[in-house]
Design an enzyme around this catalytic site. Structure first.
Site: not given
Ligand code: GUN
Length: 302
Positions: A54, A98, A121
């Protein structure tokens, strides 16, 4: 029959190119550089790898990135305090915490604390509610990416039978809402669903988000169906670790009309959609009309 392989890597690269153009224009014409803060607590290996991808893509798109790494012992109060600071920081337009979080931290409390205008998100109760109500919302990145991939094969999902396997807040539930907004007929199947293979065989478009390696077999898939594989499962094969999806790719590719590979399907689209959401959040916070990116915001006034 051999399925068309949906090249998520290439489709995501194209979308990231559009994001980079939009970021350049926002910066040049409005003096706005979208900024995304990524918060990682602890050292879950998979999370570290996702966050690294990311951060790389954020920087590549010309946005500002803010990297917050916290030790695994971080308390809920400390994380809430950081989120409070990020909510108040005008250079931060998007906040991503995350998941999963360490056991001492309640994820629902953290998600609810993120300013819904910065919730790239799309997990906050406000955005989840807006999505369910058909109002403009920041929608979760993985489901949005799945829809975009499906639409490269089926430009209109109207009236199609779609089956989503999995009912998580991150994928299954928001994906079902997005499919309804596309006028699809939606079935959400899960671990308690009876006759799961038969339910899946109804699908014109099948989405697998269960987290079980290669669970979806050839006889679960209607000939010619589009199959979107959201699974990311690390397995050992021949003494080596590799990533497989929730779909038994080799055998399903013989019967499906189109299929996403793992890796190289949904994963890259999730990140591209995160960048899109950050630009959308930056525009909304600045009161600037957002670029279209070829996507239609969900809006019940239409
Ligand atoms: N953990 C697994 N997928 C995601 C996601 O799309 N966003 C976040 N913040 N954590 C995750």
């Amino acid at each position: 029959m051999t399925a068309k392989i949906i090249d998520g890597k290439a489709i995501a690269a194209d979308l990231r190119g559009k994001v980079a153009d939009a970021v350049h224009r926002l910066s040049r014409d409005r003096g706005i550089t979208p900024g995304l803060a990524v918060v990682l607590v602890g050292n879950n290996l998979a999370s570290e790898s996702y966050v690294a991808s990311k951060m790389k893509m954020i920087a590549g798109s010309g946005m500002r990135s803010f990297d917050h790494r916290l030790p695994k012992e971080t308390s809920e109060a400390e994380l809430l305090a950081l989120i409070g600071r990020l909510n108040a920081d005008p250079t931060v337009h998007g906040i991503l915490v995350q998941l999963p979080l360490p056991a001492q931290i309640n994820p629902h409390k953290i998600i609810a604390a993120v300013d819904s205008a910065k919730d790239v998100d799309g997990f906050s109760p406000v955005n989840a509610g807006r999505l369910a109500a058909g109002l403009p919302a920041l929608a979760p990145c993985t489901p949005v990416g799945c829809i975009l991939l499906a639409k490269t094969v089926q430009p209109s999902l109207m009236g199609l039978e779609t089956v989503v396997i999995g009912r998580s807040n991150i994928v299954g539930k928001p994906l079902a809402q997005l499919l309804l907004a596309e006028n699809a007929t939606v079935t959400v199947a899960h671990s308690k669903t009876r006759e799961l293979p038969a339910v899946c065989r109804r699908a014109d478009v099948l989405f697998a988000a269960v987290g079980r390696p290669e669970m979806v077999r050839r006889d679960w898939v209607k000939p010619g169906a589009t199959v979107i594989d959201i699974g990311v499962n690390r397995v050992m094969a021949d003494g080596r670790s590799r990533i497989v999806g929730d779909v038994a790719f080799a055998e399903v590719a013989k019967i499906a009309g189109a299929i996403t590979p793992v890796p190289g399907g949904v994963g890259p689209m999730t990140i591209a959609c995160l960048l899109v959401n950050t630009v959308r959040a930056a525009c909304a916070l600045a009161g600037v009309r957002e670029p279209a990116f070829g996507q239609r915001p969900i809006d019940d006034r239409e």
